[in-house]
Every structure is written in structure tokens, then in C-alpha cells.
Design an enzyme around this catalytic site. Sequence first.
Site, PDB file in Angstrom:
ATOM      1  N   SER A   1       0.853  -1.189   0.000  1.00 48.18           N
ATOM      2  CA  SER A   1       0.000   0.000   0.000  1.00 48.18           C
ATOM      3  C   SER A   1       0.888   1.239   0.000  1.00 48.18           C
ATOM      4  O   SER A   1       1.841   1.322   0.773  1.00 48.18           O
ATOM      5  CB  SER A   1      -0.913   0.039   1.233  1.00 48.18           C
ATOM      6  OG  SER A   1      -1.933  -0.919   1.141  1.00 48.18           O
TER       7      SER A   1
ATOM      8  N   GLU B   1      -3.815  19.041  -2.638  1.00 42.08           N
ATOM      9  CA  GLU B   1      -5.221  18.987  -3.019  1.00 42.08           C
ATOM     10  C   GLU B   1      -5.964  17.810  -2.388  1.00 42.08           C
ATOM     11  O   GLU B   1      -7.183  17.734  -2.494  1.00 42.08           O
ATOM     12  CB  GLU B   1      -5.352  18.891  -4.549  1.00 42.08           C
ATOM     13  CG  GLU B   1      -4.801  20.079  -5.301  1.00 42.08           C
ATOM     14  CD  GLU B   1      -3.270  20.041  -5.443  1.00 42.08           C
ATOM     15  OE1 GLU B   1      -2.708  21.036  -5.927  1.00 42.08           O
ATOM     16  OE2 GLU B   1      -2.660  19.013  -5.081  1.00 42.08           O
ATOM     17  N   SER B   2      -5.244  16.855  -1.792  1.00 38.91           N
ATOM     18  CA  SER B   2      -5.842  15.722  -1.076  1.00 38.91           C
ATOM     19  C   SER B   2      -4.898  14.515  -1.076  1.00 38.91           C
ATOM     20  O   SER B   2      -3.857  14.561  -0.463  1.00 38.91           O
ATOM     21  CB  SER B   2      -7.212  15.330  -1.633  1.00 38.91           C
ATOM     22  OG  SER B   2      -7.942  14.673  -0.642  1.00 38.91           O
TER      23      SER B   2
ATOM     24  N   HIS C   1      -3.247   0.107  -3.670  1.00 43.40           N
ATOM     25  CA  HIS C   1      -3.209  -1.129  -2.892  1.00 43.40           C
ATOM     26  C   HIS C   1      -3.108  -2.276  -3.895  1.00 43.40           C
ATOM     27  O   HIS C   1      -3.970  -2.405  -4.778  1.00 43.40           O
ATOM     28  CB  HIS C   1      -4.460  -1.267  -2.029  1.00 43.40           C
ATOM     29  CG  HIS C   1      -4.786  -0.020  -1.270  1.00 43.40           C
ATOM     30  ND1 HIS C   1      -4.107   0.354  -0.129  1.00 43.40           N
ATOM     31  CD2 HIS C   1      -5.688   0.963  -1.515  1.00 43.40           C
ATOM     32  CE1 HIS C   1      -4.602   1.503   0.306  1.00 43.40           C
ATOM     33  NE2 HIS C   1      -5.543   1.894  -0.517  1.00 43.40           N
TER      34      HIS C   1
ATOM     35  N   CYS D   1      -9.263  18.167  -4.997  1.00 43.43           N
ATOM     36  CA  CYS D   1     -10.101  19.335  -5.263  1.00 43.43           C
ATOM     37  C   CYS D   1      -9.520  20.087  -6.454  1.00 43.43           C
ATOM     38  O   CYS D   1      -8.381  19.870  -6.850  1.00 43.43           O
ATOM     39  CB  CYS D   1     -10.173  20.233  -4.041  1.00 43.43           C
ATOM     40  SG  CYS D   1      -8.558  20.803  -3.458  1.00 43.43           S
TER      41      CYS D   1
END
Length: 284
Positions: free
Chosen positions: A79, A86-87, A92, A107
Site C-alpha cells: 500500500s 489537493e488531497s 493497494h 479538489c
Amino acid sequence: MKKNIPISSNRERQETCLENNCNSSLYLARHLTLDYYDCDSKILHDQDLLEKTLIESAKAIWATIINSNFHEYEPQWVSWVVVLSESHFTIHTRPEHWYAAIDMFACGDMEFEKGIELLTEVFKSKRVELVTDLKRWLATNFDNKWDKKIVLTKDANNWEKQFNESNAWWIASSVDIYGCDPSSIRDADWIKNYVRELCNLIQMKTFWDTEVVHFWEDEKVAGFSMTQLIETSLISWHFANATNVAYLDIFSCKYYNPQEVADFTVRYFKWKYYKLNINMRDDK
């Protein structure tokens, strides 16, 4: 997309009945989940290449990279999480099944197709499925328009049954919480303590420290973002100070009760109402 990449759309996901009432101008972010099939298994087990690929895909959509982290599971799963201004992006992998699950949350007006195409080329995937394309939206001025304070997905009592009977590899849930207590979502220690209590509640083992980063350049999306690697995958949070809205995502190969998570979370952050989406991720 420029290339003819076979991407199918799974529209059977369980959505709330209020989606048609959303105004696109209120969307805070776009959240994509994708399944990559028939990939090169050696590539999916190459940690350095996975990190480089995630970072390059983030750059391809014009995202700003803050940092990245990974965890390797037995026997060979990996992972990776890349924290963006922006996030976040996550991957995975299940190399023994030639499969990878991708999560893109950002965003702004991002060119997601370029990132998807780059991942497809590097993984040598023969089939890509767009599992969800969610609009994570602002709830400004919605209080007088909603009759129900709790918004549930369909078949809420059947999630565990679906997870077991479908032989799903992962369960992914997204909880959008509106009307949070302003002080709680602006307190990094409060957020970290939430993660500890949540993981104890759903019996998830954590790896590495809880990472909480504050972003402020764009007032519309200013607030904390949190990522926490867990033994069964990842928990992430994004908080919007301008509207006191919080966005939680939990991705796990071990079953947990999404309703239990939502109930605990809205009490912790002193909620008004929330929206819950659940998806089962598998190799079908």
C-alpha cells in the site's frame, strides 16, 4: 483519453437518494476509485516503481505533492499513499492476482484522465474499471432543504453478508459529515485521538504515526488532511474549514461495520447530518 484504454463503469454502487438534488457548483472535490486488472505482477511488487508511478501520476494531473509513505504486507501486498496539497492518491496491490486498487481524491479542476492513462501504461493493465466517480460536495445553506439528518445507503443491514458472499477483497466506505463542531476539525491532536479511538473500535492495527497536515492556500478548501496506514490498508480524512464539513474514507481488506464507523464519527465531531457510500472491491 487519448488512448483506447478499456474502461468500464460500475454503476451498481449504492448511492444516497439525495444525489439528484446536488448543485455541481457546490462540489468541493472529485473522488475516483479504479480497479486495474491483468497487470504485470512484478511491477505491482516493486515498491520504488510504485512510488515513482504514483508521484508521476499526481504530477500528470497538476497536483502538488507533499510527501508519501508505504507499508508492505505479508505475503506480498503493498500500500502506498501520496499526500497532496489537493488531497491524496493511494494504491493497494495484489500481485498474485495481477490486480491493483487506485484511489484518487483531489479538489480543483484536475486532469484525472492523464493520471489514469499513465498508471495503465506502467502497470501494463489490460482492463481498467472505474468503480466510483463521486462528487464530495459543500453543504452550505443546505440545512433548510434536508428533512433527514441521517442519510444512509440502501441495504444497510446487508453489508457484511454482501462482503462475505461476494468474496470481496476490500470494503471501502466514504462518510461526508456536515455541520461539524468548528473547534474539533481545527485541532490536530483531537483528530489524532479520533484515529486512535476509531482503530480501537473497529480493531484495526496502525502502522507509522498518524499524519495530519494543514493546507491553507485556497480558502475554499483550507483545513487539515489526515492519513493513517493500517494493517488492512488505509484511513484518510479531509476537513474544510470554510463550511465545517469533513470527508472520511476507510479502505480495508478486513470487514468493519460502516454504520458503526459513521455513528461514532458524527458523535465525535458533533455532527448535524451525514452522507454514507459503501463499495465492495474485488477481482470480478
